[in-house]
Structures are given as C-alpha cells and as structure tokens.
Design a protein around this motif. Structure first.
Motif, PDB file in Angstrom:
ATOM      1  N   VAL A  51      29.534   1.470 -49.772  1.00  0.00           N
ATOM      2  CA  VAL A  51      28.275   1.983 -49.220  1.00  0.00           C
ATOM      3  C   VAL A  51      27.705   0.997 -48.196  1.00  0.00           C
ATOM      4  N   ALA A  52      27.766  -0.293 -48.490  1.00  0.00           N
ATOM      5  CA  ALA A  52      27.260  -1.299 -47.548  1.00  0.00           C
ATOM      6  C   ALA A  52      28.068  -1.276 -46.250  1.00  0.00           C
ATOM      7  N   ASN A  53      29.391  -1.142 -46.355  1.00  0.00           N
ATOM      8  CA  ASN A  53      30.229  -1.104 -45.154  1.00  0.00           C
ATOM      9  C   ASN A  53      29.970   0.145 -44.319  1.00  0.00           C
ATOM     10  N   VAL A  54      29.837   1.287 -44.963  1.00  0.00           N
ATOM     11  CA  VAL A  54      29.564   2.530 -44.237  1.00  0.00           C
ATOM     12  C   VAL A  54      28.206   2.449 -43.560  1.00  0.00           C
ATOM     13  N   SER A  55      27.229   1.938 -44.271  1.00  0.00           N
ATOM     14  CA  SER A  55      25.890   1.794 -43.699  1.00  0.00           C
ATOM     15  C   SER A  55      25.923   0.901 -42.467  1.00  0.00           C
ATOM     16  N   HIS A  56      26.644  -0.202 -42.560  1.00  0.00           N
ATOM     17  CA  HIS A  56      26.755  -1.112 -41.415  1.00  0.00           C
ATOM     18  C   HIS A  56      27.444  -0.440 -40.235  1.00  0.00           C
ATOM     19  N   GLU A  57      28.523   0.294 -40.515  1.00  0.00           N
ATOM     20  CA  GLU A  57      29.270   0.960 -39.442  1.00  0.00           C
ATOM     21  C   GLU A  57      28.437   2.042 -38.753  1.00  0.00           C
ATOM     22  N   LEU A  58      27.514   2.653 -39.465  1.00  0.00           N
ATOM     23  CA  LEU A  58      26.652   3.667 -38.856  1.00  0.00           C
ATOM     24  C   LEU A  58      25.480   3.042 -38.102  1.00  0.00           C
ATOM     25  N   ARG A  59      24.901   1.996 -38.668  1.00  0.00           N
ATOM     26  CA  ARG A  59      23.715   1.398 -38.060  1.00  0.00           C
ATOM     27  C   ARG A  59      24.010   0.627 -36.787  1.00  0.00           C
ATOM     28  N   THR A  60      25.148  -0.036 -36.721  1.00  0.00           N
ATOM     29  CA  THR A  60      25.442  -0.866 -35.554  1.00  0.00           C
ATOM     30  C   THR A  60      25.455  -0.055 -34.262  1.00  0.00           C
ATOM     31  N   PRO A  61      26.236   1.031 -34.165  1.00  0.00           N
ATOM     32  CA  PRO A  61      26.199   1.806 -32.921  1.00  0.00           C
ATOM     33  C   PRO A  61      24.834   2.431 -32.664  1.00  0.00           C
ATOM     34  N   LEU A  62      24.169   2.874 -33.716  1.00  0.00           N
ATOM     35  CA  LEU A  62      22.842   3.473 -33.539  1.00  0.00           C
ATOM     36  C   LEU A  62      21.850   2.467 -32.969  1.00  0.00           C
ATOM     37  N   SER A  63      21.872   1.259 -33.478  1.00  0.00           N
ATOM     38  CA  SER A  63      20.962   0.214 -32.984  1.00  0.00           C
ATOM     39  C   SER A  63      21.236  -0.092 -31.517  1.00  0.00           C
ATOM     40  N   LEU A  64      22.516  -0.186 -31.156  1.00  0.00           N
ATOM     41  CA  LEU A  64      22.860  -0.456 -29.758  1.00  0.00           C
ATOM     42  C   LEU A  64      22.427   0.680 -28.845  1.00  0.00           C
ATOM     43  N   VAL A  69      18.850   2.810 -24.674  1.00  0.00           N
ATOM     44  CA  VAL A  69      18.013   3.936 -24.239  1.00  0.00           C
ATOM     45  C   VAL A  69      16.583   3.456 -23.973  1.00  0.00           C
ATOM     46  N   GLU A  70      16.050   2.632 -24.867  1.00  0.00           N
ATOM     47  CA  GLU A  70      14.691   2.108 -24.661  1.00  0.00           C
ATOM     48  C   GLU A  70      14.604   1.280 -23.384  1.00  0.00           C
ATOM     49  N   THR A  71      15.642   0.488 -23.129  1.00  0.00           N
ATOM     50  CA  THR A  71      15.658  -0.324 -21.906  1.00  0.00           C
ATOM     51  C   THR A  71      15.706   0.559 -20.668  1.00  0.00           C
ATOM     52  N   LEU A  72      16.517   1.609 -20.723  1.00  0.00           N
ATOM     53  CA  LEU A  72      16.577   2.551 -19.593  1.00  0.00           C
ATOM     54  C   LEU A  72      15.220   3.212 -19.366  1.00  0.00           C
ATOM     55  N   LEU A  73      14.583   3.631 -20.452  1.00  0.00           N
ATOM     56  CA  LEU A  73      13.272   4.292 -20.329  1.00  0.00           C
ATOM     57  C   LEU A  73      12.193   3.336 -19.831  1.00  0.00           C
ATOM     58  N   ASP A  74      12.337   2.059 -20.131  1.00  0.00           N
ATOM     59  CA  ASP A  74      11.346   1.070 -19.696  1.00  0.00           C
ATOM     60  C   ASP A  74      11.507   0.669 -18.232  1.00  0.00           C
ATOM     61  N   GLY A  75      12.487   1.230 -17.534  1.00  0.00           N
ATOM     62  CA  GLY A  75      12.572   0.947 -16.109  1.00  0.00           C
ATOM     63  C   GLY A  75      13.948   0.583 -15.613  1.00  0.00           C
TER      64      GLY A  75
END
Length: 99
Positions: A51-64, A69-75
């Motif tokens: 569960v910890a490995n799956v959670s990490h594998e999902l969160r890493t790409p999402l965080s990036l 996206v936030e950086t693009l929206l900020d200018g």
C-alpha cells in the motif's frame, strides 16, 4: 524409545529415551498456532509495504503534474519555451499512470 501421540488437549507430550533421559515436545496445536500467527504478521507487513509503494507511485506523478500546472497558471505560459518544456514533463508523468 517409548512415546505416545499427543492428545490435542494435552499441553505436553512426554516420553522416555535411553533410560532416565526425558524429552518434551510442544503440543501440535501450539506449533500450528505459532506458525500461523507468524505468517499472518508477515502478510500484514507485506500488505502495508504494498500500500505504501502504490501510494508513493500515485502521488509522485500527481505532485509533479500539479506543481507544473500551477507554475504555468502563475505566468510561465507567457514564455513559449518554458511552457512547452513544462507541458512535456506533465505529459511524461501522466503517461506513467497509463503505461
């Protein structure tokens, strides 16, 4: 050597070997109970690691993706070279989920 098979309700099986030397075996039920609880602990630990490995594998790409996206929206979208580079990074991380 004299011995008898254990009654499952007996705690110990006793017998004699070579005269006065006595030996004891643990009850069969206790052995199975001990190995079963050890196996259950191992399986629970493996489940937690999975569960910890799956959670990490999902969160890493999402965080990036979220960060770019936030950086693009900020200018950053005003600079075409930076925007294109960020969009390629977003695409690569989105593809990590699909492939």
């Amino acid at each position: 050597m004299k011995s008898k098979l254990p009654d499952l309700n007996e705690r110990w099986l006793q017998g004699e070997r070579g005269g006065d030397h006595k030996f004891r075996w643990r009850n069969v039920r206790e052995r199975f109970s001990c190995s079963r609880s050890t196996r259950l602990k191992q399986l629970e630990r493996q489940r937690e690691e999975f569960v910890a490995n799956v959670s990490h594998e999902l969160r890493t790409p999402l965080s990036l993706i979220k960060g770019y996206v936030e950086t693009l929206l900020d200018g950053a979208h005003d600079n075409p070279e930076v925007a294109e580079r960020f969009l390629k990074i977003i695409e690569r991380n989105a593809n990590r989920w699909i492939c």
